[in-house]
Design a protein around this motif. Structure first.
Motif, PDB file in Angstrom:
ATOM      1  N   ASP A  70       0.816  -1.216   0.000  1.00  0.00           N
ATOM      2  CA  ASP A  70       0.000   0.000   0.000  1.00  0.00           C
ATOM      3  C   ASP A  70       0.855   1.273   0.000  1.00  0.00           C
ATOM      4  O   ASP A  70       0.384   2.339   0.360  1.00  0.00           O
ATOM      5  CB  ASP A  70      -0.933   0.002   1.221  1.00  0.00           C
ATOM      6  CG  ASP A  70      -0.150  -0.022   2.531  1.00  0.00           C
ATOM      7  OD1 ASP A  70       1.033  -0.424   2.493  1.00  0.00           O
ATOM      8  OD2 ASP A  70      -0.705   0.370   3.572  1.00  0.00           O
ATOM      9  N   LEU A  71       2.126   1.145  -0.399  1.00  0.00           N
ATOM     10  CA  LEU A  71       3.039   2.295  -0.347  1.00  0.00           C
ATOM     11  C   LEU A  71       3.912   2.345  -1.601  1.00  0.00           C
ATOM     12  O   LEU A  71       4.454   1.335  -2.037  1.00  0.00           O
ATOM     13  CB  LEU A  71       3.930   2.185   0.898  1.00  0.00           C
ATOM     14  CG  LEU A  71       5.036   3.241   1.061  1.00  0.00           C
ATOM     15  CD1 LEU A  71       4.445   4.608   1.379  1.00  0.00           C
ATOM     16  CD2 LEU A  71       6.018   2.834   2.140  1.00  0.00           C
ATOM     17  N   ILE A  72       4.020   3.540  -2.162  1.00  0.00           N
ATOM     18  CA  ILE A  72       4.968   3.780  -3.260  1.00  0.00           C
ATOM     19  C   ILE A  72       6.005   4.767  -2.735  1.00  0.00           C
ATOM     20  O   ILE A  72       5.663   5.890  -2.366  1.00  0.00           O
ATOM     21  CB  ILE A  72       4.270   4.371  -4.508  1.00  0.00           C
ATOM     22  CG1 ILE A  72       3.203   3.415  -5.025  1.00  0.00           C
ATOM     23  CG2 ILE A  72       5.289   4.665  -5.593  1.00  0.00           C
ATOM     24  CD1 ILE A  72       2.346   3.977  -6.124  1.00  0.00           C
ATOM     25  N   GLN A  73       7.241   4.328  -2.691  1.00  0.00           N
ATOM     26  CA  GLN A  73       8.320   5.185  -2.183  1.00  0.00           C
ATOM     27  C   GLN A  73       9.184   5.657  -3.356  1.00  0.00           C
ATOM     28  O   GLN A  73       9.758   4.846  -4.078  1.00  0.00           O
ATOM     29  CB  GLN A  73       9.185   4.425  -1.174  1.00  0.00           C
ATOM     30  CG  GLN A  73      10.192   5.332  -0.481  1.00  0.00           C
ATOM     31  CD  GLN A  73      10.854   4.634   0.698  1.00  0.00           C
ATOM     32  OE1 GLN A  73      10.271   3.755   1.316  1.00  0.00           O
ATOM     33  NE2 GLN A  73      12.075   5.024   0.988  1.00  0.00           N
ATOM     34  N   VAL A  74       9.238   6.965  -3.551  1.00  0.00           N
ATOM     35  CA  VAL A  74      10.023   7.557  -4.638  1.00  0.00           C
ATOM     36  C   VAL A  74      11.219   8.282  -4.030  1.00  0.00           C
ATOM     37  O   VAL A  74      11.051   9.192  -3.222  1.00  0.00           O
ATOM     38  CB  VAL A  74       9.159   8.544  -5.470  1.00  0.00           C
ATOM     39  CG1 VAL A  74       9.972   9.150  -6.598  1.00  0.00           C
ATOM     40  CG2 VAL A  74       7.922   7.849  -6.021  1.00  0.00           C
ATOM     41  N   GLU A  75      12.410   7.852  -4.418  1.00  0.00           N
ATOM     42  CA  GLU A  75      13.642   8.477  -3.909  1.00  0.00           C
ATOM     43  C   GLU A  75      14.309   9.227  -5.053  1.00  0.00           C
ATOM     44  O   GLU A  75      14.658   8.633  -6.072  1.00  0.00           O
ATOM     45  CB  GLU A  75      14.585   7.407  -3.342  1.00  0.00           C
ATOM     46  CG  GLU A  75      14.032   6.736  -2.097  1.00  0.00           C
ATOM     47  CD  GLU A  75      14.929   5.624  -1.566  1.00  0.00           C
ATOM     48  OE1 GLU A  75      15.916   5.273  -2.248  1.00  0.00           O
ATOM     49  OE2 GLU A  75      14.626   5.103  -0.485  1.00  0.00           O
ATOM     50  N   ILE A  76      14.453  10.543  -4.863  1.00  0.00           N
ATOM     51  CA  ILE A  76      15.061  11.388  -5.895  1.00  0.00           C
ATOM     52  C   ILE A  76      16.494  11.713  -5.463  1.00  0.00           C
ATOM     53  O   ILE A  76      16.708  12.405  -4.466  1.00  0.00           O
ATOM     54  CB  ILE A  76      14.249  12.684  -6.111  1.00  0.00           C
ATOM     55  CG1 ILE A  76      12.808  12.341  -6.507  1.00  0.00           C
ATOM     56  CG2 ILE A  76      14.899  13.572  -7.168  1.00  0.00           C
ATOM     57  CD1 ILE A  76      11.867  13.536  -6.518  1.00  0.00           C
ATOM     58  N   TYR A  77      17.460  11.223  -6.227  1.00  0.00           N
ATOM     59  CA  TYR A  77      18.876  11.502  -5.943  1.00  0.00           C
ATOM     60  C   TYR A  77      19.271  12.760  -6.709  1.00  0.00           C
ATOM     61  O   TYR A  77      19.239  12.779  -7.945  1.00  0.00           O
ATOM     62  CB  TYR A  77      19.754  10.327  -6.376  1.00  0.00           C
ATOM     63  CG  TYR A  77      19.623   9.116  -5.480  1.00  0.00           C
ATOM     64  CD1 TYR A  77      20.560   8.849  -4.493  1.00  0.00           C
ATOM     65  CD2 TYR A  77      18.545   8.244  -5.616  1.00  0.00           C
ATOM     66  CE1 TYR A  77      20.427   7.748  -3.661  1.00  0.00           C
ATOM     67  CE2 TYR A  77      18.404   7.135  -4.797  1.00  0.00           C
ATOM     68  CZ  TYR A  77      19.353   6.900  -3.816  1.00  0.00           C
ATOM     69  OH  TYR A  77      19.226   5.801  -2.993  1.00  0.00           O
ATOM     70  N   THR A  78      19.596  13.800  -5.975  1.00  0.00           N
ATOM     71  CA  THR A  78      19.893  15.085  -6.612  1.00  0.00           C
ATOM     72  C   THR A  78      21.159  15.715  -6.033  1.00  0.00           C
ATOM     73  O   THR A  78      21.478  15.522  -4.862  1.00  0.00           O
ATOM     74  CB  THR A  78      18.687  16.049  -6.461  1.00  0.00           C
ATOM     75  OG1 THR A  78      19.043  17.337  -6.951  1.00  0.00           O
ATOM     76  CG2 THR A  78      18.239  16.188  -5.018  1.00  0.00           C
ATOM     77  N   GLY A  79      21.834  16.454  -6.876  1.00  0.00           N
ATOM     78  CA  GLY A  79      23.047  17.139  -6.430  1.00  0.00           C
ATOM     79  C   GLY A  79      22.733  18.469  -5.759  1.00  0.00           C
ATOM     80  O   GLY A  79      23.533  18.994  -4.986  1.00  0.00           O
ATOM     81  N   PHE A  80      21.538  19.030  -6.056  1.00  0.00           N
ATOM     82  CA  PHE A  80      21.170  20.351  -5.530  1.00  0.00           C
ATOM     83  C   PHE A  80      19.750  20.304  -4.954  1.00  0.00           C
ATOM     84  O   PHE A  80      18.806  20.817  -5.576  1.00  0.00           O
ATOM     85  CB  PHE A  80      21.272  21.407  -6.640  1.00  0.00           C
ATOM     86  CG  PHE A  80      22.513  21.268  -7.484  1.00  0.00           C
ATOM     87  CD1 PHE A  80      23.752  21.672  -6.991  1.00  0.00           C
ATOM     88  CD2 PHE A  80      22.453  20.697  -8.740  1.00  0.00           C
ATOM     89  CE1 PHE A  80      24.895  21.518  -7.759  1.00  0.00           C
ATOM     90  CE2 PHE A  80      23.595  20.539  -9.515  1.00  0.00           C
ATOM     91  CZ  PHE A  80      24.821  20.957  -9.014  1.00  0.00           C
ATOM     92  N   PRO A  81      19.559  19.688  -3.785  1.00  0.00           N
ATOM     93  CA  PRO A  81      18.198  19.546  -3.231  1.00  0.00           C
ATOM     94  C   PRO A  81      17.521  20.871  -2.906  1.00  0.00           C
ATOM     95  O   PRO A  81      16.306  20.985  -2.926  1.00  0.00           O
ATOM     96  CB  PRO A  81      18.413  18.716  -1.961  1.00  0.00           C
ATOM     97  CG  PRO A  81      19.848  18.864  -1.620  1.00  0.00           C
ATOM     98  CD  PRO A  81      20.565  19.081  -2.904  1.00  0.00           C
ATOM     99  N   ALA A  82      18.330  21.911  -2.613  1.00  0.00           N
ATOM    100  CA  ALA A  82      17.764  23.221  -2.262  1.00  0.00           C
ATOM    101  C   ALA A  82      16.899  23.780  -3.399  1.00  0.00           C
ATOM    102  O   ALA A  82      15.889  24.439  -3.161  1.00  0.00           O
ATOM    103  CB  ALA A  82      18.876  24.202  -1.921  1.00  0.00           C
TER     104      ALA A  82
END
Length: 218
Positions: A70-82
């Motif tokens: 019941d869960l979709i986990q999306v992980e965004i790997y980014t160099g500039f999270p700000a």
């Protein structure tokens, strides 16, 4: 001629991990696969619309999707999270809402997390976006490749190869140019090589950018 193969698929399960983690019955497989593609496209469109401009580029290295019952986990790997957090005062909440809207109406929770990459220019996707931005701003391609290699070398890499194909500097006849620094052993499976293809939309037409980064050896 040598037989070309995608360096990521060639090393899958050895030095490369999957970008999606889930299990599905054969009947549902294509639907979930398509949903993953829609999620990635939605994130890409949001970045292009709200973050990318003449001075900023998205800075997203990869998107990993993990599914549970019941869960979709999306992980965004980014160099500039700000950039994602502060964009237009809405940031990641607006992005989460956009992704939720494209998902089917089943009762599933969505969790979205930003993961910062310590050395962003060691990631081929971020480097290719930088090169594309420079080429679209009509900077000479040799100068751009040289600068990109300098940025990548700050990330403690063992080797890098950059290839640009198309109407370079507006020439009538399309050609392929490349630059390499250090080792890039494409035939060695235990070599941890990251690869990316990116298309730059210039006024002369599309330029194809390929980046191979040799990070380490198992």
């Amino acid at each position: 001629m040598g037989q070309k193969i995608n360096p990521l698929g060639f090393r899958l399960g050895i030095t490369q991990n999957h970008r999606s983690y889930w299990f599905a019955k054969p009947k549902k497989y294509s639907k979930i696969f398509e949903e993953d593609k829609k999620i990635r496209n939605c994130i890409e469109l949001y970045v292009q619309k709200h973050i990318k401009n003449s001075s900023n580029y998205g800075g997203i290295a990869r998107v990993e999707i993990k599914r549970k019952t019941d869960l979709i986990q999306v992980e965004i790997y980014t160099g500039f999270p700000a950039l994602l957090v502060e964009s237009r005062g809405q940031g990641i909440e607006q992005l989460k809402l956009n992704v939720q809207n494209i998902l089917s109406s089943e009762d599933r929770r969505l969790r979205m997390t930003l993961i910062e990459i310590a050395k962003p220019y060691g990631e081929p996707n971020i480097l290719a976006e930088y090169i594309a931005l420079q080429l679209e701003s009509r900077v000479a391609f040799r100068r751009t490749m040289k600068k990109a290699i300098e940025l990548a070398k700050k990330g403690n890499i063992k080797g890098i190869k950059i290839q640009i194909a198309g109407r370079l500097n507006g020439a009538e006849i399309a050609r392929v140019e490349w630059a390499r620094e250090g080792r890039v052993p494409l035939q060695t499976i235990r070599a941890r090589i990251n690869y990316c293809y990116y298309a730059a939309q210039t006024i002369y037409g599309v330029l194809g950018i390929k980046v191979w980064i040799f990070q380490d050896e198992e």
